[in-house]
Design a protein around this motif. Structure first.
Motif, PDB file in Angstrom:
ATOM      1  N   ARG A  43       0.222  -1.213  -0.030  1.00  0.00           N
ATOM      2  CA  ARG A  43      -0.529   0.073  -0.340  1.00  0.00           C
ATOM      3  C   ARG A  43       0.834   1.359   0.316  1.00  0.00           C
ATOM      4  NH1 ARG A  43      -5.924  -1.070   1.077  1.00  0.00           N
ATOM      5  NH2 ARG A  43      -6.043  -3.402   0.491  1.00  0.00           N
ATOM      6  N   ILE A  44       1.701   1.312   0.226  1.00  0.00           N
ATOM      7  CA  ILE A  44       2.840   2.444   0.195  1.00  0.00           C
ATOM      8  C   ILE A  44       2.783   3.039  -1.285  1.00  0.00           C
ATOM      9  CG2 ILE A  44       5.261   3.493   1.353  1.00  0.00           C
ATOM     10  CD1 ILE A  44       5.203   1.744   3.395  1.00  0.00           C
ATOM     11  N   LYS A  45       3.073   4.268  -1.698  1.00  0.00           N
ATOM     12  CA  LYS A  45       2.839   4.757  -2.674  1.00  0.00           C
ATOM     13  C   LYS A  45       4.174   5.645  -2.509  1.00  0.00           C
ATOM     14  CE  LYS A  45      -1.485   6.255  -3.555  1.00  0.00           C
ATOM     15  NZ  LYS A  45      -2.722   6.597  -3.840  1.00  0.00           N
ATOM     16  N   ILE A  46       5.154   5.538  -3.633  1.00  0.00           N
ATOM     17  CA  ILE A  46       5.829   6.275  -3.547  1.00  0.00           C
ATOM     18  C   ILE A  46       6.103   6.604  -5.699  1.00  0.00           C
ATOM     19  CG2 ILE A  46       8.453   5.926  -4.352  1.00  0.00           C
ATOM     20  CD1 ILE A  46       7.373   5.436  -1.428  1.00  0.00           C
ATOM     21  N   GLY A  54      10.929   0.201  -4.642  1.00  0.00           N
ATOM     22  CA  GLY A  54      12.630   0.051  -4.546  1.00  0.00           C
ATOM     23  C   GLY A  54      13.187   0.216  -3.547  1.00  0.00           C
ATOM     24  N   ASP A  55      14.089   1.176  -4.007  1.00  0.00           N
ATOM     25  CA  ASP A  55      15.328   1.756  -2.916  1.00  0.00           C
ATOM     26  C   ASP A  55      14.554   2.612  -1.953  1.00  0.00           C
ATOM     27  OD1 ASP A  55      17.151  -0.274  -4.160  1.00  0.00           O
ATOM     28  OD2 ASP A  55      18.191   1.155  -5.233  1.00  0.00           O
ATOM     29  N   ALA A  56      13.492   3.595  -2.451  1.00  0.00           N
ATOM     30  CA  ALA A  56      13.333   4.778  -1.615  1.00  0.00           C
ATOM     31  C   ALA A  56      12.771   4.225  -0.647  1.00  0.00           C
ATOM     32  CB  ALA A  56      12.451   5.291  -2.040  1.00  0.00           C
ATOM     33  N   VAL A  57      12.096   2.429  -0.347  1.00  0.00           N
ATOM     34  CA  VAL A  57      11.090   2.474   1.102  1.00  0.00           C
ATOM     35  C   VAL A  57      11.978   1.026   1.176  1.00  0.00           C
ATOM     36  CG1 VAL A  57       9.241   2.488   2.335  1.00  0.00           C
ATOM     37  CG2 VAL A  57       9.727   4.160   0.788  1.00  0.00           C
ATOM     38  N   VAL A  58      12.638   0.936   2.704  1.00  0.00           N
ATOM     39  CA  VAL A  58      12.780  -0.681   2.840  1.00  0.00           C
ATOM     40  C   VAL A  58      12.250  -1.244   4.099  1.00  0.00           C
ATOM     41  CG1 VAL A  58      14.521  -2.712   3.407  1.00  0.00           C
ATOM     42  CG2 VAL A  58      15.359  -0.487   2.162  1.00  0.00           C
TER      43      VAL A  58
END
Length: 124
Positions: A43-46, A54-58
Motif C-alpha cells: 500500500r505505500i505510495k512512492i 524500489g530503493d526508496a523504502v525498505v
C-alpha cells in the motif's frame, strides 16, 4: 548586482527510520506482524505509484516490530494512516489504537475500557 547564493556540500541522503511495535496484539494472537508488513509493502505510495518501493523504502520485520526505512520525503503520519487502515481491514480498530511513543515510533495499544466501566458503575 547579481546575488551569489552559496550551496552546501552534497552529502548522503537523509534516511528516516520509523518503527511500529505491535507486541500487545501479537502476544494475544490477534494479528500477525507478517500480514502488517505485507500490507504496508503493498500500500505505500512512492511518487503516486503503489507497490513500487524500489530503493526508496525498505520494510523489515524484527520479531514483533515493523521497521520502515525511507529516504527523506516520507511522512510518519502516512505510516499511522496505513496502520489504522490495516486495523480497520482486520476488524481490530474497535480494540486497538496507534499511539506515538517517540519521535519515530508507534505502538499498537488496547483501549482502556476498564476505567470507563468503573465510572459507569459509580454513577449508578
Amino acid at each position: 548586482m547579481a546575488r551569489v547564493v552559496k550551496k552546501g556540500p552534497k552529502g548522503k541522503k537523509l534516511q528516516l527510520k520509523f518503527s511500529i511495535d505491535c507486541s500487545e496484539p501479537v502476544g494475544d494472537e490477534l494479528m500477525e506482524p507478517a500480514s502488517l508488513e505485507k500490507f504496508l509493502h503493498d500500500r505505500i505510495k512512492i511518487n503516486g505509484k503503489v507497490g513500487q518501493l524500489g530503493d526508496a523504502v525498505v520494510i523489515e520485520r524484527d520479531d514483533n516490530k515493523i521497521i520502515v526505512i525511507a529516504d527523506s520525503p516520507f511522512s510518519k503520519r502516512y505510516l499511522k494512516y496505513l496502520t489504522k487502515k490495516y486495523l480497520k481491514k482486520q476488524s481490530l480498530r474497535d480494540w486497538c489504537r496507534v499511539v506515538a511513543t517517540g519521535k519515530n515510533e508507534y505502538e499498537l495499544r488496547y483501549y482502556n475500557i476498564s476505567e470507563d466501566d468503573q465510572d459507569e458503575e459509580g454513577a449508578e
